[in-house]
Design an enzyme around this catalytic site. Structure first.
Site, PDB file in Angstrom:
ATOM      1  N   PHE A  10     -20.698  -0.177 -20.019  1.00 16.19           N
ATOM      2  CA  PHE A  10     -20.782  -1.280 -19.068  1.00 16.19           C
ATOM      3  C   PHE A  10     -20.515  -2.634 -19.712  1.00 16.19           C
ATOM      4  CE2 PHE A  10     -24.018   1.585 -16.702  1.00 16.19           C
ATOM      5  CZ  PHE A  10     -22.979   2.422 -16.305  1.00 16.19           C
ATOM      6  N   GLU A  54     -23.816  -7.417 -15.685  1.00 19.04           N
ATOM      7  CA  GLU A  54     -23.619  -7.447 -17.131  1.00 19.04           C
ATOM      8  C   GLU A  54     -22.887  -8.691 -17.613  1.00 19.04           C
ATOM      9  OE1 GLU A  54     -24.315  -3.248 -15.917  1.00 19.04           O
ATOM     10  OE2 GLU A  54     -22.932  -4.816 -15.220  1.00 19.04           O
TER      11      GLU A  54
END
Length: 642
Positions: free
Chosen positions: A412, A386
């Protein structure tokens, strides 16, 4: 090390023409002028990083005056090569290189570096016309460069290349290696990373110092083409950059052996001088004098900067629209808000070829995969990385080349929060979309439940925060996000709740919807996403017992519709109850409290998830943590007793 030692040299090489002696000397002179600019400017303001700047002087000279193609008069020309200084603290060298191009004078640099009214800041930001992204929080520049290179290769299909200087110290960051993996996977042969291996970190030597065999093996293990060169040898650098430009299907990395503080007597390659300017006066004068003696030509360098190839397409990313209005039926429960996000992506993409989406291997859950199904070329799989995904999104959005939507589970994004923070400083227009919000996701449990995301994104000064409550408002939120200047975050829920808006409902940034209203309302209920449906259920239950409530859907949490909230509060006896599937800190409740904080005689009661939750069915969890219709009705009755 031999000055033109190249350990790895893959790919078929086009003819290399060695620069003549005059050009090589000019490049050496520019290198030393950059060192002098770095010393003088940091000494003048008594802060900054001259030693880190001196290690990259030859790299900057060769890149800017031999390798890169760009326009000094228009640094952000879409056809120009891109340059990112990931080790942003070395910006005196970058500023010095631009001073040598004639964009501004060296004296301006000496007078203005790090001063209040100058854009020549301590780390580079896009306030400067020649900076695309802010750097300085280390480990992020290569991810952004990947986004730029991906755009150049696959969307612009243009000749421009992307160069990124990464410090050896920051290569300890995992995000650097996420970017290495991404670049090789997508065969970004228009990307060149330069590792400035100067051996010394901020407080001690780096982990691997000058172990170039280790660096080479690491880089090659990630599928890159690697060159190890003397980073202070201009001729070796000219050849390495040329050779890298001829390699196909693989990105290239120049691993440059350099010395921190190069050229400064009593400082070069010694620990303890990071971030320490040479004191103004005799010491700085002496250092400059030593370097000045190495310069053969103190006049104009006479080198012509190569013009870019004009093959980047003209793009227009304004006034973007859904290709068709939303198409849902009031009251139906067949489509979740997150699925409506996927529908909106496809609808927007049909109207504009510059709409793209990316995800971190959750596209089947976020429904960004719908764009992949419609047009796989406009979907970028970033896999479970991410931090890199956020950087790639920012890179793709630079120079307004692409309209980017990056999605994953909202929780996330927390691991990429520094990248998000820096994206704001980069003045990005990237759009982030988070699904799986709050306890309403149910059985997956607290590790998957975003309960901090509104607080995160509300704290970003350039960010608009959308929180759609049904499929219609979600599609309109995505349409508005595509046209909103600055970063956006859209919180899109997992549950399949009823459609509450007509397909022709008009939505605006910062304008709430008053869903239920009467002259007899005694409390204002404000919910968003799943909790607006709980507010509506509570409204109906209370109405049956003779208690009338006003129900507001804010649509955007930032900016919050202060005018509507205040008007409703005044009309309902100054009583507000907020309900959110989020922790109490930083979310909807606190946004509402900020909106009414200067108004007398208003009480705000917050219903939110009060502690770390657990697994369970969505309905069970909404009840357990006090944010369902039953608890809302109880809160209304309690607030009326006060």
């Amino acid at each position: 090390m031999s000055s033109n030692h190249v350990i790895t040299n893959t790919g078929k090489m086009a003819d290399y023409h060695r620069p003549d002696a005059k050009t090589l000397q000019a490049l050496k002179d520019i290198s030393n002028k950059i060192r002098i600019h770095s010393i003088k400017s940091t000494s003048a303001c008594n802060s900054g990083h001259p030693t880190s700047s001196c290690s990259i002087a030859e790299l900057m000279s060769v890149l800017f005056f031999n390798t890169m193609r760009y326009r000094v008069s228009a640094p952000r020309d879409p056809n120009s090569d891109r340059f990112v200084l990931s080790k942003g603290h070395a910006c005196p060298a970058l500023y010095g290189a631009w001073a040598e191009t004639g964009l501004f004078t060296p004296q301006q640099l000496y007078d203005e570096l790090r001063t209040l009214n100058s854009d020549l800041e301590g780390h580079p930001t896009p306030r400067l016309s020649f900076i695309d992204v802010a750097t300085g929080s280390l480990g992020q520049g290569l991810s952004v460069s990947c986004g730029m290179a991906y755009t150049g290769k696959y969307y612009d299909k243009a000749s421009y290349r992307t160069y990124c200087i990464v410090g050896d110290g920051e290569s300890a960051e995992g995000s650097i290696w996420e970017a290495f993996a991404f670049a090789s996977n997508y065969k970004l042969d228009n990307l060149c990373c330069i590792l400035d291996v100067n051996r010394l970190g901020q407080s001690e030597p780096t982990a691997y110092q000058h172990d170039f065999e280790l660096y080479r093996k690491r880089v090659e293990s990630f599928g890159w083409n690697a060159y190890v060169v003397d980073g202070h040898d201009t001729e070796a650098l000219c050849k390495a950059f040329h050779d890298a430009s001829t390699v196909k299907e693989r990105p290239s990395c120049i691993i440059a052996k350099t010395f921190k503080g190069r050229g400064i007597p009593g400082v070069e390659d010694l620990d303890g001088f990071h971030g320490k300017p040479i004191p103004l006066g005799p010491k700085a004068d002496a250092a400059v004098e030593v370097i000045q003696k190495l310069i053969k030509n103190n006049g104009p360098h006479g080198l012509a900067i190569s013009s870019p190839v004009k093959d980047a397409p003209i793009v227009n990313n304004t006034n973007l629209k859904l290709s068709a209005p939303p198409s849902y039926s009031l009251g139906e429960t067949r489509v979740s808000v997150r699925e409506a996000y996927g529908n909106a992506l496809v609808s927007m993409a049909k109207n504009n070829p510059r709409i793209i989406a990316m995800d971190g291997d959750t596209k089947n859950s976020t429904f960004s995969g719908k764009l992949n199904d419609y047009d796989s070329e406009r979907y970028i799989e970033c896999f479970i990385a991410e931090q890199n995904m956020v950087g790639v999104a920012v890179g793709c959005a630079t120079r307004d080349r692409m309209v980017v939507f990056a999605s994953t589970f909202a929780a996330f994004f927390s691991r990429a929060y520094d990248q998000i923070r820096m994206a704001a400083i980069s003045m990005t227009n990237a759009n982030f979309v988070g699904t799986h919000c709050g306890v309403s996701i149910g059985e997956d449990g607290p590790s998957q439940m975003a309960l901090e995301d509104l607080a995160m994104f509300r704290a970003i000064p350039t960010c608009t925060v959308f929180y759609p409550s049904d499929p219609v408002s979600c599609e309109r939120a995505i349409e508005l996000a595509a046209n909103t200047k600055g970063m956006t975050f859209s919180r899109v829920g997992r549950p399949t709740n009823a459609v509450i808006y007509a397909n022709d409902e008009v939505f605006e940034v910062g304008k709430a919807k008053v869903i239920k209203k009467s002259d007899k309302d005694v409390v204002t209920l404000i919910g968003a996403g799943v909790t607006i449906h709980e507010c509506l259920a509570a409204h109906e239950a209370l109405k049956d017992s003779g208690i009338m409530t006003r129900v507001i859907d804010p649509f955007t949490i930032k900016p919050i519709d202060q005018e509507t909230i205040l008007a409703s509060a005044r009309a309902t006896g100054g009583r507000i109850i907020t309900v959110e599937d989020h922790y109490p800190e930083g979310g909807l409740g606190e946004a509402v409290m900020s909106a009414v904080s200067e108004e007398r005689d208003i009480i705000v009661r917050k219903l939110a998830v009060p502690r770390v939750p657990r697994s369970g069915k969505a309905a069970e969890l909404l009840d357990l943590y006090g944010i369902n219709a039953k608890h809302i009705a109880q809160a209304v009755k309690q607030i009326l007793k006060k």
